[in-house]
Scaffold this motif. Structure first.
Motif, mmCIF file in Angstrom:
data_model
loop_
_atom_site.group_PDB
_atom_site.id
_atom_site.type_symbol
_atom_site.label_atom_id
_atom_site.label_comp_id
_atom_site.label_asym_id
_atom_site.label_seq_id
_atom_site.Cartn_x
_atom_site.Cartn_y
_atom_site.Cartn_z
ATOM 1 N N PHE A 170 0.884 -1.236 -0.163
ATOM 2 C CA PHE A 170 0.116 -0.014 -0.036
ATOM 3 C C PHE A 170 0.935 1.389 -0.051
ATOM 4 C CE2 PHE A 170 -3.780 2.308 0.392
ATOM 5 C CZ PHE A 170 -3.642 3.347 1.599
ATOM 6 N N ASN A 228 -0.943 3.943 6.671
ATOM 7 C CA ASN A 228 -0.263 2.999 5.969
ATOM 8 C C ASN A 228 0.044 1.722 6.674
ATOM 9 O OD1 ASN A 228 0.101 4.373 3.573
ATOM 10 N ND2 ASN A 228 2.136 4.961 4.285
ATOM 11 N N ASN A 273 -3.446 -0.091 5.873
ATOM 12 C CA ASN A 273 -3.735 0.169 4.514
ATOM 13 C C ASN A 273 -5.080 0.813 4.205
ATOM 14 O OD1 ASN A 273 -1.639 -1.503 4.274
ATOM 15 N ND2 ASN A 273 -2.666 -3.247 3.224
#
Length: 124
Positions: free
Chosen positions: A29, A74, A77
């Motif tokens: 991602f 992050n 995701n």
């Protein structure tokens, strides 16, 4: 490729708020800059907001600047779009999209992965 699934759309009165989320699958991602686009009936799919791979830089369409905020996580995701002070003209299907490009781009052809879209309807 990164599969994307949006959620959080709905019906809201003008002046209200909604938060859209987009969940991505896979381990890469953070290799993707993320964008939000929207498409109203009979119109082109337009750029709304973009966030870079690390989340340190954002960019907005003039029509939403100061009202919408794009963020990403992050670790989980996800990318989100907080929409405040909504207007009837914000009514559209909203799509999240991913691009491997690091340069700032608002062109939809530069985004290779797309979610299925989520409907946002703002009543007057």
């Amino acid at each position: 490729q990164v599969p994307l699934v949006e959620s959080g759309g709905g019906l809201v009165q003008a002046g209200g708020s909604l938060r859209l989320s987009c969940a991505a699958s896979g381990r890469t991602f953070s290799d993707y800059a993320m964008g939000w686009f929207r498409q109203a009936p009979g119109k082109e799919r337009d750029f709304v907001a973009r966030i870079n791979k690390s989340g340190s830089s954002t960019y907005y369409a003039e029509s939403v600047k100061g009202r919408f905020t794009i963020t990403r996580d992050n670790n989980n995701n996800t990318v989100s779009l907080q929409m405040n002070s909504l207007k009837p003209e914000d009514t559209a299907v909203y799509y999240c999209a991913a691009t491997r490009l690091s340069i700032l781009t608002t062109a939809r052809e530069n985004y290779g992965d797309w979610g299925q879209g989520t409907q946002v309807t703002v009543s007057s």
